[in-house]
Design a protein around this motif. Structure first.
Motif, PDB file in Angstrom:
ATOM      1  N   ASN A  17       0.843  -1.191   0.000  1.00  0.00           N
ATOM      2  CA  ASN A  17       0.000   0.000   0.000  1.00  0.00           C
ATOM      3  C   ASN A  17       0.881   1.243   0.000  1.00  0.00           C
ATOM      4  O   ASN A  17       1.792   1.368   0.800  1.00  0.00           O
ATOM      5  CB  ASN A  17      -0.910   0.021   1.237  1.00  0.00           C
ATOM      6  CG  ASN A  17      -1.871  -1.138   1.236  1.00  0.00           C
ATOM      7  OD1 ASN A  17      -2.130  -1.753   0.214  1.00  0.00           O
ATOM      8  ND2 ASN A  17      -2.401  -1.444   2.400  1.00  0.00           N
ATOM      9  N   TYR A  43     -15.904   0.860  -9.728  1.00  0.00           N
ATOM     10  CA  TYR A  43     -16.479   0.477  -8.439  1.00  0.00           C
ATOM     11  C   TYR A  43     -17.878   1.048  -8.307  1.00  0.00           C
ATOM     12  O   TYR A  43     -18.135   2.176  -8.717  1.00  0.00           O
ATOM     13  CB  TYR A  43     -15.620   1.033  -7.289  1.00  0.00           C
ATOM     14  CG  TYR A  43     -14.154   0.750  -7.444  1.00  0.00           C
ATOM     15  CD1 TYR A  43     -13.625  -0.487  -7.080  1.00  0.00           C
ATOM     16  CD2 TYR A  43     -13.293   1.704  -7.973  1.00  0.00           C
ATOM     17  CE1 TYR A  43     -12.272  -0.750  -7.228  1.00  0.00           C
ATOM     18  CE2 TYR A  43     -11.939   1.441  -8.121  1.00  0.00           C
ATOM     19  CZ  TYR A  43     -11.436   0.216  -7.753  1.00  0.00           C
ATOM     20  OH  TYR A  43     -10.097  -0.048  -7.904  1.00  0.00           O
ATOM     21  N   VAL A  57      -9.918   5.847  -7.061  1.00  0.00           N
ATOM     22  CA  VAL A  57      -8.651   6.138  -6.389  1.00  0.00           C
ATOM     23  C   VAL A  57      -8.641   7.588  -5.920  1.00  0.00           C
ATOM     24  O   VAL A  57      -8.267   7.880  -4.778  1.00  0.00           O
ATOM     25  CB  VAL A  57      -7.449   5.838  -7.325  1.00  0.00           C
ATOM     26  CG1 VAL A  57      -6.161   6.424  -6.769  1.00  0.00           C
ATOM     27  CG2 VAL A  57      -7.314   4.335  -7.544  1.00  0.00           C
ATOM     28  N   ALA A  60     -10.976   8.024  -2.943  1.00  0.00           N
ATOM     29  CA  ALA A  60     -10.382   7.402  -1.747  1.00  0.00           C
ATOM     30  C   ALA A  60      -9.288   8.300  -1.168  1.00  0.00           C
ATOM     31  O   ALA A  60      -9.192   8.455   0.050  1.00  0.00           O
ATOM     32  CB  ALA A  60      -9.825   6.019  -2.087  1.00  0.00           C
ATOM     33  N   LYS A  61      -8.478   8.911  -2.019  1.00  0.00           N
ATOM     34  CA  LYS A  61      -7.424   9.814  -1.550  1.00  0.00           C
ATOM     35  C   LYS A  61      -8.011  11.001  -0.787  1.00  0.00           C
ATOM     36  O   LYS A  61      -7.375  11.544   0.112  1.00  0.00           O
ATOM     37  CB  LYS A  61      -6.594  10.335  -2.723  1.00  0.00           C
ATOM     38  CG  LYS A  61      -5.623   9.317  -3.284  1.00  0.00           C
ATOM     39  CD  LYS A  61      -4.827   9.916  -4.429  1.00  0.00           C
ATOM     40  CE  LYS A  61      -3.811   8.931  -4.968  1.00  0.00           C
ATOM     41  NZ  LYS A  61      -3.033   9.509  -6.094  1.00  0.00           N
ATOM     42  N   VAL A  68     -10.415   1.050   2.364  1.00  0.00           N
ATOM     43  CA  VAL A  68      -9.494   0.774   1.266  1.00  0.00           C
ATOM     44  C   VAL A  68      -8.171   1.495   1.457  1.00  0.00           C
ATOM     45  O   VAL A  68      -8.085   2.503   2.157  1.00  0.00           O
ATOM     46  CB  VAL A  68     -10.081   1.164  -0.110  1.00  0.00           C
ATOM     47  CG1 VAL A  68     -11.316   0.341  -0.442  1.00  0.00           C
ATOM     48  CG2 VAL A  68     -10.377   2.653  -0.193  1.00  0.00           C
ATOM     49  N   ILE A  70      -4.597   2.555  -1.087  1.00  0.00           N
ATOM     50  CA  ILE A  70      -4.193   2.744  -2.473  1.00  0.00           C
ATOM     51  C   ILE A  70      -2.853   2.048  -2.665  1.00  0.00           C
ATOM     52  O   ILE A  70      -1.928   2.230  -1.872  1.00  0.00           O
ATOM     53  CB  ILE A  70      -4.101   4.238  -2.817  1.00  0.00           C
ATOM     54  CG1 ILE A  70      -5.504   4.831  -2.696  1.00  0.00           C
ATOM     55  CG2 ILE A  70      -3.551   4.445  -4.220  1.00  0.00           C
ATOM     56  CD1 ILE A  70      -5.537   6.261  -2.343  1.00  0.00           C
ATOM     57  N   TYR A  78      -4.426   1.619  -7.790  1.00  0.00           N
ATOM     58  CA  TYR A  78      -5.693   0.902  -7.660  1.00  0.00           C
ATOM     59  C   TYR A  78      -6.034   0.781  -6.182  1.00  0.00           C
ATOM     60  O   TYR A  78      -5.219   1.077  -5.314  1.00  0.00           O
ATOM     61  CB  TYR A  78      -5.623  -0.477  -8.333  1.00  0.00           C
ATOM     62  CG  TYR A  78      -4.629  -1.427  -7.701  1.00  0.00           C
ATOM     63  CD1 TYR A  78      -5.049  -2.390  -6.776  1.00  0.00           C
ATOM     64  CD2 TYR A  78      -3.279  -1.376  -8.018  1.00  0.00           C
ATOM     65  CE1 TYR A  78      -4.148  -3.262  -6.186  1.00  0.00           C
ATOM     66  CE2 TYR A  78      -2.366  -2.248  -7.435  1.00  0.00           C
ATOM     67  CZ  TYR A  78      -2.810  -3.183  -6.524  1.00  0.00           C
ATOM     68  OH  TYR A  78      -1.918  -4.042  -5.940  1.00  0.00           O
ATOM     69  N   LEU A  79      -7.259   0.377  -5.899  1.00  0.00           N
ATOM     70  CA  LEU A  79      -7.717   0.232  -4.516  1.00  0.00           C
ATOM     71  C   LEU A  79      -7.553  -1.201  -4.045  1.00  0.00           C
ATOM     72  O   LEU A  79      -7.767  -2.140  -4.806  1.00  0.00           O
ATOM     73  CB  LEU A  79      -9.187   0.652  -4.397  1.00  0.00           C
ATOM     74  CG  LEU A  79      -9.488   2.095  -4.780  1.00  0.00           C
ATOM     75  CD1 LEU A  79     -10.986   2.381  -4.621  1.00  0.00           C
ATOM     76  CD2 LEU A  79      -8.672   3.066  -3.958  1.00  0.00           C
TER      77      LEU A  79
END
Length: 105
Positions: A17, A43, A57, A60-61, A68, A70, A78-79
């Motif tokens: 990760n 997703y 991505v 998520a950031k 999740v 990265i 990708y996650l």
């Protein structure tokens, strides 16, 4: 996800990760994977929103997706699921939906 052992998680290095974002209070969960030709291309989130892999991505950031991390493979981010002892919510174990035709507006 498997326990970390000898610096590895299963067959992967434990440091795979590159970022473990902190989810916002209103962060969504991934409920389905969108696949194209058998590969993850996006997703589906718990609110019904469908994102491309790149959009997922980025969200998520920003803390918009919970559970999740990265990771990067061959320069592509990708996650990945964060290990929490529950294999039912691992991304690889989620249901998949085929990618439908894109509608251009």
């Amino acid at each position: 996800m498997k326990q970390e052992k000898n610096g590895r998680i299963g067959n992967l290095p434990a440091n795979i990760n590159i970022m473990n974002p902190v989810p916002n209070k209103d962060a969504k969960s991934i409920v389905k994977l969108v696949r194209k030709d058998g590969k993850v291309s996006g997703y589906e989130l718990s609110d019904g929103q469908v994102l491309s892999k790149r959009e997922g991505v980025q969200l998520a950031k920003q803390g918009g997706i919970r559970g999740v991390a990265i990771a990067s493979r061959n320069g592509s981010e990708y996650l990945r699921s964060l290990p929490d002892g529950d294999e039912n919510n691992n991304l690889g174990d989620l249901p998949s939906t085929p990618q439908g035709p894109q509608v251009l507006s």
